[in-house]
Motif scaffolding. Structure first.
Motif, PDB file in Angstrom:
ATOM      1  N   TYR A   4       0.837  -1.203   0.000  1.00 19.98           N
ATOM      2  CA  TYR A   4       0.000   0.000   0.000  1.00 19.98           C
ATOM      3  C   TYR A   4       0.875   1.258   0.000  1.00 19.98           C
ATOM      4  CZ  TYR A   4      -3.497   3.449   1.427  1.00 19.98           C
ATOM      5  OH  TYR A   4      -4.312   4.557   1.488  1.00 19.98           O
ATOM      6  N   VAL A   5       1.899   1.268   0.866  1.00 19.39           N
ATOM      7  CA  VAL A   5       2.778   2.447   0.958  1.00 19.39           C
ATOM      8  C   VAL A   5       3.523   2.644  -0.367  1.00 19.39           C
ATOM      9  CG1 VAL A   5       4.815   3.401   2.123  1.00 19.39           C
ATOM     10  CG2 VAL A   5       2.984   2.361   3.469  1.00 19.39           C
ATOM     11  N   GLU A   6       3.933   1.535  -0.974  1.00 21.06           N
ATOM     12  CA  GLU A   6       4.619   1.643  -2.266  1.00 21.06           C
ATOM     13  C   GLU A   6       3.688   2.253  -3.320  1.00 21.06           C
ATOM     14  OE1 GLU A   6       7.124  -1.856  -2.885  1.00 21.06           O
ATOM     15  OE2 GLU A   6       6.825  -1.434  -5.021  1.00 21.06           O
ATOM     16  N   LEU A   7       2.407   1.834  -3.270  1.00 15.21           N
ATOM     17  CA  LEU A   7       1.438   2.402  -4.219  1.00 15.21           C
ATOM     18  C   LEU A   7       1.290   3.908  -3.988  1.00 15.21           C
ATOM     19  CD1 LEU A   7      -0.709   1.954  -6.469  1.00 15.21           C
ATOM     20  CD2 LEU A   7      -2.379   1.557  -4.657  1.00 15.21           C
ATOM     21  N   VAL A   8       1.246   4.311  -2.719  1.00 13.50           N
ATOM     22  CA  VAL A   8       1.132   5.748  -2.411  1.00 13.50           C
ATOM     23  C   VAL A   8       2.310   6.500  -3.040  1.00 13.50           C
ATOM     24  CG1 VAL A   8       1.257   7.476  -0.551  1.00 13.50           C
ATOM     25  CG2 VAL A   8      -0.224   5.460  -0.311  1.00 13.50           C
ATOM     26  N   HIS A   9       3.530   5.966  -2.870  1.00 13.21           N
ATOM     27  CA  HIS A   9       4.711   6.630  -3.450  1.00 13.21           C
ATOM     28  C   HIS A   9       4.597   6.676  -4.969  1.00 13.21           C
ATOM     29  CE1 HIS A   9       6.616   7.127   0.295  1.00 13.21           C
ATOM     30  NE2 HIS A   9       6.834   5.845   0.519  1.00 13.21           N
ATOM     31  N   HIS A  10       4.183   5.554  -5.546  1.00 10.20           N
ATOM     32  CA  HIS A  10       4.070   5.470  -7.002  1.00 10.20           C
ATOM     33  C   HIS A  10       3.037   6.478  -7.524  1.00 10.20           C
ATOM     34  CE1 HIS A  10       4.238   3.878 -10.952  1.00 10.20           C
ATOM     35  NE2 HIS A  10       3.040   3.314 -10.913  1.00 10.20           N
ATOM     36  N   ILE A  11       1.912   6.594  -6.803  1.00 12.40           N
ATOM     37  CA  ILE A  11       0.868   7.547  -7.219  1.00 12.40           C
ATOM     38  C   ILE A  11       1.417   8.966  -7.122  1.00 12.40           C
ATOM     39  CG2 ILE A  11      -1.358   8.561  -6.532  1.00 12.40           C
ATOM     40  CD1 ILE A  11      -2.325   5.739  -5.825  1.00 12.40           C
ATOM     41  N   ARG A  12       2.137   9.258  -6.032  1.00  9.06           N
ATOM     42  CA  ARG A  12       2.649  10.634  -5.857  1.00  9.06           C
ATOM     43  C   ARG A  12       3.724  10.973  -6.893  1.00  9.06           C
ATOM     44  NH1 ARG A  12       1.973  11.098   0.674  1.00  9.06           N
ATOM     45  NH2 ARG A  12      -0.007  12.215   0.532  1.00  9.06           N
ATOM     46  N   GLU A  13       4.470   9.954  -7.309  1.00  7.89           N
ATOM     47  CA  GLU A  13       5.463  10.208  -8.380  1.00  7.89           C
ATOM     48  C   GLU A  13       4.756  10.405  -9.719  1.00  7.89           C
ATOM     49  OE1 GLU A  13       7.933   6.758  -8.187  1.00  7.89           O
ATOM     50  OE2 GLU A  13       8.788   7.450  -6.270  1.00  7.89           O
ATOM     51  N   SER A  14       3.717   9.597  -9.962  1.00  7.76           N
ATOM     52  CA  SER A  14       3.029   9.652 -11.261  1.00  7.76           C
ATOM     53  C   SER A  14       2.166  10.901 -11.391  1.00  7.76           C
ATOM     54  CB  SER A  14       2.130   8.428 -11.459  1.00  7.76           C
ATOM     55  OG  SER A  14       2.826   7.252 -11.206  1.00  7.76           O
ATOM     56  N   ILE A  15       1.568  11.358 -10.267  1.00  8.84           N
ATOM     57  CA  ILE A  15       0.654  12.511 -10.318  1.00  8.84           C
ATOM     58  C   ILE A  15       1.124  13.532  -9.270  1.00  8.84           C
ATOM     59  CG2 ILE A  15      -1.786  13.201 -10.255  1.00  8.84           C
ATOM     60  CD1 ILE A  15      -2.464  10.162 -10.400  1.00  8.84           C
ATOM     61  N   PRO A  16       2.091  14.347  -9.616  1.00  8.47           N
ATOM     62  CA  PRO A  16       2.589  15.315  -8.630  1.00  8.47           C
ATOM     63  C   PRO A  16       1.448  16.205  -8.123  1.00  8.47           C
ATOM     64  CG  PRO A  16       4.003  15.262 -10.575  1.00  8.47           C
ATOM     65  CD  PRO A  16       2.801  14.444 -10.912  1.00  8.47           C
ATOM     66  N   GLY A  17       1.426  16.447  -6.824  1.00  4.95           N
ATOM     67  CA  GLY A  17       0.411  17.326  -6.223  1.00  4.95           C
ATOM     68  C   GLY A  17      -0.914  16.624  -5.979  1.00  4.95           C
ATOM     69  N   VAL A  18      -0.959  15.312  -6.183  1.00  7.53           N
ATOM     70  CA  VAL A  18      -2.233  14.588  -6.006  1.00  7.53           C
ATOM     71  C   VAL A  18      -2.705  14.688  -4.554  1.00  7.53           C
ATOM     72  CG1 VAL A  18      -1.137  12.357  -5.511  1.00  7.53           C
ATOM     73  CG2 VAL A  18      -3.411  12.404  -6.521  1.00  7.53           C
TER      74      VAL A  18
END
Ligand code: 5AD
Ligand code: SF4
Length: 588
Positions: free
Chosen positions: A409-423
């Motif tokens: 889950y934490v890895e997904l959070v990092h991946h989402i934040r890298e893919s969508i800056p400012g999400v």
């Protein structure tokens, strides 16, 4: 009293697990319970009712045949809205009609229920009912109910006590008041409701709203009537909900129903049935209509919105497996083929570049890279993701059957934040699930601190019958411990959200104006891209799209607001100018 008549109706029945029950339609006479003497009748309408009742009773005695139910065995996916269902053999078209009776609808629970209320209303409106917002003048009161936690159901039982008084005080000169329970609670408790509250006249499960005119027609004659069939294909694709408020800036569009995940604590798969998606074409048609009406925001809705999969056309059904988020698994076999969520999101967001697109409620497992990429690239898809974690402890997540560990889950959070800056991120958490230790609870606290969500929805665990947790686990956390843990989670969440939201101070946000602030008549209220509420004084400003004209913001306008303060739930600031979504994106 007539004997209980139970009619088994065959449908494309759910074929797995505890959902594989035989669904039923129940018609039961209960004139004795309706509180009406069978002779007293003062109004012409009442006399007509009695005539209808006698006639109806004799027709019911001969009853519908088994063939009749076979003929109606499968609910068609698409039906032109002008097409009216054939009346069953024991009712005439006239008896099915609402004859301008007034319906009062009351909604409890989630956004899906708000949408279901409009679907139910759309069906009743076509059948000749009128809608009222005044309880006192209602001839029919329908409660659209929620079962997710015990407290939600208790609210309905309490409400029924109040309605009982209203029903008993009903003047004899008026048509008898009818009361119905719709949605999840009807589905979960079925005849238990009819037995416990004899004043309830009709029950309709979440897949039975098309049957409301018939159920109400049966109820008119003093019988209780119920339809709690779950369907494999009902999506109400052809039932366009009625847009209630003409000044509304946003609308919800249901894209799928049901849930196949079977998280061990959750009643939803039992009350709402299997996952099924609405055909892409009908969703696009609805969004186009909303855009033509001038709406500026659409939220795509579903119990598991990002596992959308349109299989309505043969050519969609190739052998391509559904991609999941990295490190995630599902509780069911990988699904093949169909038009997926990324495709739908792409199509919906192309309809109107000035229309914001959101979606809820997703499951973390269904965020493959193509979805994240699209959210990043498309200006009008909001950079806001709800990522229900439920717990920060891998041990508890496994007991919940969520299909991921804390680490994934934490890895997904990092991946989402890298893919969508400012999400902007939000989440759901449950405090005090079966077997949760203080260490597990601490893990959840630390996840809240690690992720720093912008919004959160936190609940104390409530054991629900039928669920896996009910059968296999022990609800062993005392109520006071659950509540103490919940309080601790709320405190930590607020601290972290305040920190996260303070990062907006000094920034300019694009805000879609909704209207006056509830707290002050001199302030306006709207939402930023991340769905946070933004409050700002109602002041004159420049309209950058109209050669610098001075204007005041109206609902549906996009304005730029400079943020000056932030709390855990709200941003405050002052307005700079009126603009458009497109201009803002170019400017950024
Ligand atoms: N008890 C408490 N909360 C629950 N939820 C679902 N089932 C339960 C339950 N039995 C919460 C989950 C879900 C949200 C909609 O409701 O957090 O994401
Ligand atoms: Fe319930 Fe889990 Fe389905 Fe959400 S994903 S509706 S929590 S079973």
């Amino acid at each position: 009293m007539h004997p209980l008549q139970c009619v088994l109706r065959m449908q494309r029945c759910q074929s797995w697990g505890p959902l594989a029950s035989v669904s039923w339609v129940l018609l039961r006479t209960c004139r004795a319970h309706s509180g009406l003497p069978s002779t007293a009748c003062s109004s012409p309408e009442r006399q007509q009712e009695d005539g209808v009742w006698k006639d109806f009773s004799s027709r019911l005695a001969t009853g519908p045949t088994f063939q009749h139910f076979l003929r109606h065995a499968s609910v068609p996916q698409e039906k032109p809205s002008s097409e009216v269902d054939d009346p069953p053999p024991y009712l005439t078209v006239d008896e099915l009609s609402g004859r301008q009776r007034k319906v009062y609808l009351e909604t409890y629970g989630c956004q899906m229920n708000v949408n279901d209320t409009e679907i139910a209303w759309s069906i009743l409106q076509k059948s000749g009912y009128l809608r009222t917002s005044n309880l006192q003048e209602a001839d029919v009161i329908l409660l659209v109910t929620c079962s997710i936690r015990e407290k939600a159901e208790q609210t309905i039982w309490n409400r029924l006590q109040q309605l009982k008084v209203l029903k008993s005080k009903r003047l004899r000169s008026r048509v008898p008041l009818k009361i119905g329970i719709l949605g999840c609670m009807a589905e979960r408790l079925k005849e238990e409701i009819l037995n416990r509250e004899k004043m309830v006249d009709i029950l309709a499960g979440p897949d039975a709203y098309r049957d409301l005119p018939r159920l109400l027609a049966v109820a008119k004659s003093g019988q209780q009537a119920a339809n709690v069939l779950l369907s494999l294909d009902e999506t109400y694709a052809d039932v366009m909900p009625v847009q209630m408020s003409p000044s509304a800036t946003s609308a919800f569009v249901s894209i799928m129903r049901g849930c196949d995940n079977m998280c061990s604590y959750c009643i939803v798969p039992f009350t709402r049935g299997r996952e099924r998606s609405r055909p892409v074409a009908s969703i696009l048609e609805e969004v186009r209509k909303l855009s033509e009406q001038g709406l500026k925001e659409v939220t795509l809705l579903g119990q598991n919105v990002n596992s959308f999969r349109d299989t309505s056309e043969v050519q969609f059904n190739n052998a391509v497996s559904t991609n999941l988020s990295r490190g995630f698994s599902s509780n069911y076999k990988t699904k093949q083929g169909g038009l997926r969520f990324a495709h739908l999101l792409d199509q919906v967001s192309r309809i109107d570049p000035e229309m914001r697109i959101r979606f809820t409620s997703p499951h973390p497992k269904d965020f493959p890279d193509e979805v994240l990429q699209l959210i990043h690239e498309r200006d009008n898809i909001c950079k806001q993701i709800h990522l229900p974690a439920q717990s920060g402890s891998s041990r508890v997540l496994e007991a919940m059957r969520r299909g991921y560990s804390r680490e994934a889950y934490v890895e997904l959070v990092h991946h989402i934040r890298e893919s969508i800056p400012g999400v902007s991120l939000s989440s759901d958490f449950i405090a005090g699930f079966c077997g949760e230790t203080e260490e597990d609870h601490f893990q959840t606290v630390s996840l809240l601190q690690e992720v720093q969500y912008n919004m959160g929805f936190l609940f104390a665990y409530s054991m629900r019958q039928k669920t896996r947790a009910y059968h296999r686990l022990k609800d062993d956390i005392p109520e006071e411990v659950k509540l103490r843990r919940l309080e601790e989670l709320i405190t930590v969440f607020r601290e972290e959200a305040t920190k996260a939201n303070k990062a907006f101070v000094g920034c300019t946000q694009l805000v879609l104006v909704e209207g006056l602030s509830k707290r002050s008549a001199t302030d306006l209220c709207g939402r930023n891209d991340g769905n946070l509420k933004v409050i700002f004084p109602d002041a004159e400003m420049e309209d950058v799209t109209n050669s610098g004209l001075r204007v005041r913001a109206q609902p549906g306008d996009y304005v730029l607001v400079k943020i000056t303060s932030a709390s855990s739930q709200t941003l405050k600031g002052h307005v700079l100018c009126r603009t458009t979504l497109k201009d803002f994106s170019t400017y950024c």
